[in-house]
Write a protein that holds these residues in place. Sequence first.
Motif, short mmCIF file in Angstrom:
data_model
loop_
_atom_site.label_atom_id
_atom_site.label_comp_id
_atom_site.label_asym_id
_atom_site.label_seq_id
_atom_site.Cartn_x
_atom_site.Cartn_y
_atom_site.Cartn_z
N ASN A 202 25.61 6.48 -25.04
CA ASN A 202 26.05 6.71 -23.55
C ASN A 202 27.49 7.04 -23.45
O ASN A 202 28.07 7.63 -22.50
CB ASN A 202 25.78 5.58 -22.45
N ASP A 275 20.05 3.67 -18.90
CA ASP A 275 21.42 3.40 -18.64
C ASP A 275 22.09 4.86 -18.79
O ASP A 275 23.08 5.36 -19.32
CB ASP A 275 22.03 2.76 -20.00
N ASN A 276 21.79 5.67 -17.58
CA ASN A 276 22.17 6.87 -17.30
C ASN A 276 22.17 7.88 -18.53
O ASN A 276 22.86 8.88 -18.35
CB ASN A 276 23.63 6.76 -16.62
N PHE A 277 21.33 7.77 -19.27
CA PHE A 277 21.27 8.94 -20.44
C PHE A 277 19.78 9.22 -20.59
O PHE A 277 19.02 8.02 -20.64
CB PHE A 277 22.07 8.93 -21.51
N ARG A 298 24.15 15.67 -14.85
CA ARG A 298 24.31 15.45 -16.14
C ARG A 298 24.61 16.78 -17.10
O ARG A 298 23.85 17.51 -17.03
CB ARG A 298 23.56 14.58 -16.85
N ILE A 359 23.69 13.32 -20.40
CA ILE A 359 24.63 12.46 -19.74
C ILE A 359 25.84 12.98 -19.03
O ILE A 359 26.09 13.74 -19.07
CB ILE A 359 25.05 11.78 -21.34
#
Length: 373
Positions: A202, A275-277, A298, A359
């Motif tokens: 991340n 976790d956002n990726f 992203r 990401i």
Amino acid sequence: MAISEEILKKLKQYASDTSIENIPEEIISTGFTILPTLQECFRRTNEISTLERYENVLKAVLLTHCTPDLSGENARKIAKFQKDVGFLIKFKTYTIKATIPLGYTIFLHEPKQGFSFQIHKEHKVEVFHILKVMPGGYVFLCTYEDWKKTYDKESFAKWLEGEIVPKYDRFKFVPSPGDVFVVNDLNIVHTVVGCILEEFANVSSDMVDRLYDQNLATREQIPEKFTKKYAKEKLLELQSTSPKRLVDFRKGWIAQPLKKEDVKGVIKTTIADIDNFTSLNYIFPPDHTSEQMTDPDRHISLYVWKGEGEIRIGDHDEWKSAQPPSINISKGDLLFIPANQIYEIISSSSPLEITEHHIAGDVAFVKSQITYD
């Protein structure tokens, strides 16, 4: 348009003088005009500290100027820039680290060598996809609590030398190509030894505490064979290894198949969505044109594992009026696709396999810190 001599001077000063903490605003404000200059800088053989200072400049430029309203023309400039630059190559005593500022890395470990035994000192998520396992290769994972209860320096050193010490063996797992491991907690002690692997993270900076560093004594002894030419040859020699199963050390090393979908003939495997990726593997059949794809929030790094074809990248207005220009892609190519751009992938007469890592820029583009893992 070339950058001015004054900007070039400031760039060189920042890259060579580690006492300069902040990147001069004049450099960042040049925007994408600085990309050709950075490309020349990346082509040189640099010390890791210098390379990572240039990388910091690239991150700052991308963070500032890759906005949701970015034009398709500038998006293609960035994609072509990354394709021409390829991976940033960093040499360590035990590995070659081929990386991109978006948190995607391929590690070419030497046999029976690998990362120190470490934990993250700041929140960082890492996902390891094992591509090749050499004789003696393994993954080591345990909680920090278990480490503190078990570890003593003398017995651990003997275990690393090959002595049977059962209390450590339970944390060791011999993987198979295609295995995936997730490190998503600050208190997970981890390493990978004697393997070649993809790493998805991340953030692209190193944030570790080394609990046991078996590489300490040889840290300055970079193998003579480690050159950019050697690294590029080894990367191109790598065969694609489709991700197959997620291995969970917390559940006694239980392995479960990864999510795999057939989307109109395209095989899509989700390596990680955490976790956002999001990390994905795609296999496109021959002579196939994909659906139009986009990630509104992203950025995407895209690596071509096999095959060849084209990619079209453009902003929303461009796609409404016509097809944007295409960029040729083939095995070994690495591209950066800015957020909110629409892209389409076209395979040629053979299957095309790619890996994507999605990401957010404000997460990925933190300054690099000079460490050895």
